[in-house]
Design a protein around this motif. Structure first.
Motif, short mmCIF file in Angstrom:
data_model
loop_
_atom_site.label_atom_id
_atom_site.label_comp_id
_atom_site.label_asym_id
_atom_site.label_seq_id
_atom_site.Cartn_x
_atom_site.Cartn_y
_atom_site.Cartn_z
N GLU A 114 -13.21 -25.98 79.77
CA GLU A 114 -14.61 -26.31 80.03
C GLU A 114 -15.42 -25.03 80.26
O GLU A 114 -14.87 -23.96 80.52
N HIS A 115 -16.76 -25.15 80.17
CA HIS A 115 -17.68 -24.06 80.49
C HIS A 115 -18.56 -24.51 81.66
O HIS A 115 -19.11 -25.61 81.63
N ARG A 116 -18.71 -23.64 82.66
CA ARG A 116 -19.58 -23.92 83.80
C ARG A 116 -20.57 -22.76 83.91
O ARG A 116 -20.18 -21.59 83.88
N VAL A 117 -21.87 -23.08 84.05
CA VAL A 117 -22.91 -22.07 84.01
C VAL A 117 -23.67 -22.05 85.35
O VAL A 117 -23.96 -23.10 85.93
N TYR A 118 -23.98 -20.82 85.80
CA TYR A 118 -24.73 -20.60 87.04
C TYR A 118 -25.77 -19.52 86.76
O TYR A 118 -25.68 -18.80 85.77
N ARG A 119 -26.76 -19.38 87.66
CA ARG A 119 -27.80 -18.37 87.47
C ARG A 119 -27.90 -17.48 88.72
O ARG A 119 -27.71 -17.95 89.84
N VAL A 120 -28.23 -16.20 88.47
CA VAL A 120 -28.43 -15.23 89.55
C VAL A 120 -29.63 -14.36 89.19
O VAL A 120 -29.77 -13.93 88.04
N SER A 121 -30.49 -14.10 90.17
CA SER A 121 -31.65 -13.24 89.95
C SER A 121 -31.29 -11.80 90.31
O SER A 121 -30.79 -11.54 91.40
N VAL A 122 -31.55 -10.88 89.37
CA VAL A 122 -31.24 -9.46 89.56
C VAL A 122 -32.53 -8.66 89.35
O VAL A 122 -33.09 -8.67 88.25
N LYS A 123 -32.98 -7.97 90.39
CA LYS A 123 -34.21 -7.21 90.31
C LYS A 123 -33.94 -5.80 89.77
O LYS A 123 -32.80 -5.33 89.82
N PRO A 124 -34.97 -5.12 89.29
CA PRO A 124 -34.79 -3.73 88.84
C PRO A 124 -34.24 -2.87 89.98
O PRO A 124 -34.67 -2.98 91.13
N GLY A 125 -33.29 -2.02 89.64
CA GLY A 125 -32.66 -1.18 90.65
C GLY A 125 -31.50 -1.85 91.36
O GLY A 125 -30.88 -1.26 92.24
N GLN A 126 -31.19 -3.10 91.00
CA GLN A 126 -30.07 -3.82 91.60
C GLN A 126 -28.93 -3.98 90.60
O GLN A 126 -29.12 -3.89 89.38
N GLU A 127 -27.75 -4.22 91.14
CA GLU A 127 -26.55 -4.41 90.32
C GLU A 127 -25.89 -5.73 90.68
O GLU A 127 -25.68 -6.03 91.85
N LEU A 128 -25.58 -6.52 89.68
CA LEU A 128 -24.88 -7.78 89.87
C LEU A 128 -23.38 -7.53 89.85
O LEU A 128 -22.87 -6.90 88.92
N ARG A 129 -22.70 -8.02 90.87
CA ARG A 129 -21.23 -7.93 90.93
C ARG A 129 -20.70 -9.34 91.12
O ARG A 129 -21.04 -10.00 92.11
N ALA A 130 -19.91 -9.81 90.20
CA ALA A 130 -19.42 -11.18 90.26
C ALA A 130 -17.94 -11.22 89.89
O ALA A 130 -17.47 -10.42 89.08
N SER A 131 -17.23 -12.14 90.50
CA SER A 131 -15.82 -12.36 90.16
C SER A 131 -15.52 -13.84 90.25
O SER A 131 -16.20 -14.59 90.97
N VAL A 132 -14.52 -14.27 89.50
CA VAL A 132 -14.15 -15.67 89.50
C VAL A 132 -12.63 -15.79 89.50
O VAL A 132 -11.93 -14.96 88.90
N SER A 133 -12.13 -16.79 90.21
CA SER A 133 -10.70 -17.08 90.24
C SER A 133 -10.52 -18.56 89.93
O SER A 133 -11.18 -19.40 90.53
N VAL A 134 -9.67 -18.85 88.98
CA VAL A 134 -9.34 -20.23 88.62
C VAL A 134 -7.87 -20.46 88.92
O VAL A 134 -7.02 -19.69 88.46
#
Length: 454
Positions: A276-296
């Motif tokens: 399956e595919h699961r989708v989420y959203r995150v807001s990232v402003k200029p000068g910021q870095e998104l760090r994400a991890s997932v465990s199944v």
């Protein structure tokens, strides 16, 4: 008169000085270690330590001698002793028994026979091990009642509770059916996970234990040796302590970015069906870095060859970055992660890209999309797990998603700033090598000349 000249210590001093200067230059050119990322603001944290309650089957069948020439109960006792010895001081650990009091001849009371052997809390290791040593295989196997009792032992709260069930048989006292009890406990939403370990290799027993584990997002392990039992229980205890320092918030991902939930930094729990595919959203402003991890977590029997994909894309569907993990065989967890900075956007307009249906005023369903508000990044979690024949697909596999938004890491110097520190290091090393070689060659020639004079 022959004058013998001794070589002064100057070449050695010169060489030492040369190397010192070289390393000083190199040291100045080495990049500093980046600081470890700090915990994201707003990350939910447990206000209490995770708790583990171990349920031990002490029914009559545990006297069977078929594990490395030892009885099942003795194997379990020795393994529990080792687990207790390895418990950290802060561990909240308890033991409950089933079938330890009433003999097989007394089914009426035997099917109610579950009690606390050692209460959940800080562990006196000597006292707990002494209590375990007194157990002798006795009666029946009321697993359903024992699960309810363990839930009461653990109580309620924000931290995840883990029940570890060690048994060699299926429930012979139902009702209540242990699978129904597991579903009942899972529906209460108290973060209760039941892991099952089977000491007897029977299809009916295995089916029931898998059902219990699946209902709560736990795991099932078919035990063949004492070492395997010890290692698995220790893993589960450790996992309870390390995985749930931050209690996941329950969310439900969507099948498209437009309808996906908007996440802030934190830890989230969801369930994802096979492939399956699961989708989420995150807001990232200029000068910021998104760090994400997932465990199944493959909490049931799965087919070989699988993978987990975490993909970040913009609202138009263009991929920004991805992380992937693949493997073969049964594992406890499959995980991957990614990092992406708003400065990495391929074009200046990408950071202001609106979601589908955005109006010309720069808003979509009330969400601003200008550069100051940040870019909405779509996170898609996909898996290629497949269940083995007969394995239930519902509920989905446990999924844990961690999201953090931090200050962007400084980018390395580009071509306009020179060849880079790696090239400087290479040039310095090359120069130092040439000078050292010439110096030692000159020393060797001088020593030969002196030797000939003498």
């Amino acid at each position: 008169m022959i004058i013998r000249r001794r070589w002064p210590a100057r070449p050695a001093a010169l060489l030492a000085a040369l190397l010192t200067v070289s390393f000083a230059v190199l040291g100045g050119g080495l990049p500093a270690h980046a600081d470890e990322p700090t915990a994201a603001a707003g990350t939910p944290s447990a206000t209490e330590a995770p708790k583990v309650d171990l349920i031990l089957d002490v029914s009559g069948s545990m006297a069977t001698t078929d594990i490395e020439g030892k009885s099942r109960i003795s194997v379990a006792q020795q393994s529990i002793d080792e687990v207790i010895d390895a418990l950290p001081p802060e561990a909240e650990f308890g033991i409950r028994t089933l079938g330890a009091t009433y003999p097989v001849s007394d089914k009426t009371d035997g099917c109610k026979d579950t009690k606390v052997l050692y209460p959940v809390g800080k562990t006196d290791k000597v006292e707990a091990k002494t209590a375990v040593a007194t157990l002798r295989p006795t009666g029946w196997t009321p697993i359903g009642l024992a699960l309810r009792g363990a839930a009461q032992d653990l109580g309620t709260g924000t931290a995840t509770r883990r029940v570890v069930l060690i048994t060699d048989g299926e429930d012979d006292c139902s009702p209540p059916d242990p699978c129904d009890v597991a579903r009942e406990l899972a529906a209460q939403g108290t973060h209760l996970v039941v892991d099952t370990l089977g000491l007897a290799h029977d299809d009916q027993v295995r089916q029931q234990l898998v059902c219990i584990a699946n209902a709560t997002g736990g795991t099932y392990t078919d035990v063949h040796t004492q070492a395997q039992l010890t290692q698995r229980v220790q893993q589960l205890v450790k996992q309870s302590d390390t995985t749930y320092q931050a209690t996941p918030a329950n969310i439900a991902g969507a099948d498209s970015c437009a309808s996906a939930p908007l996440l802030t930094p934190g830890v989230y729990a969801d369930r994802e069906k096979f492939s399956e595919h699961r989708v989420y959203r995150v807001s990232v402003k200029p000068g910021q870095e998104l760090r994400a991890s997932v465990s199944v977590t493959p909490d049931r029997a799965v087919a070989r060859d699988y993978g987990v994909l975490l993909q970040a894309s913009d609202a138009s569907g263009q991929e920004l970055v991805r992380g992937a993990d693949a493997g073969s065989g049964r594992t406890d967890v499959a995980s991957t992660g990614l990092r992406w900075s708003a400065a990495d956007s391929p074009s200046p307009t990408a950071s202001a890209t609106a979601l589908q249906g955005a109006t010309t005023s720069g808003t979509t369903s009330g969400t601003t999309t200008d550069a100051t508000a940040g870019q909405l990044v779509c996170l898609t979690v996909s898996n290629s797990f497949a269940g083995q024949p007969g394995v239930q697909t519902d509920p989905g596999l446990p999924l844990q998603l961690t999201v953090d938004v931090a200050a962007a890491s400084p980018a390395p110097a580009g071509p306009a700033l020179g060849l880079g520190r790696g090239w400087i290091m290479l040039l310095v090393l090359t120069g130092a090598g040439l000078v050292t070689g010439l110096l030692w060659g000159w020393i060797a020639r001088w020593r030969i000349a002196v030797w000939r004079e003498n």
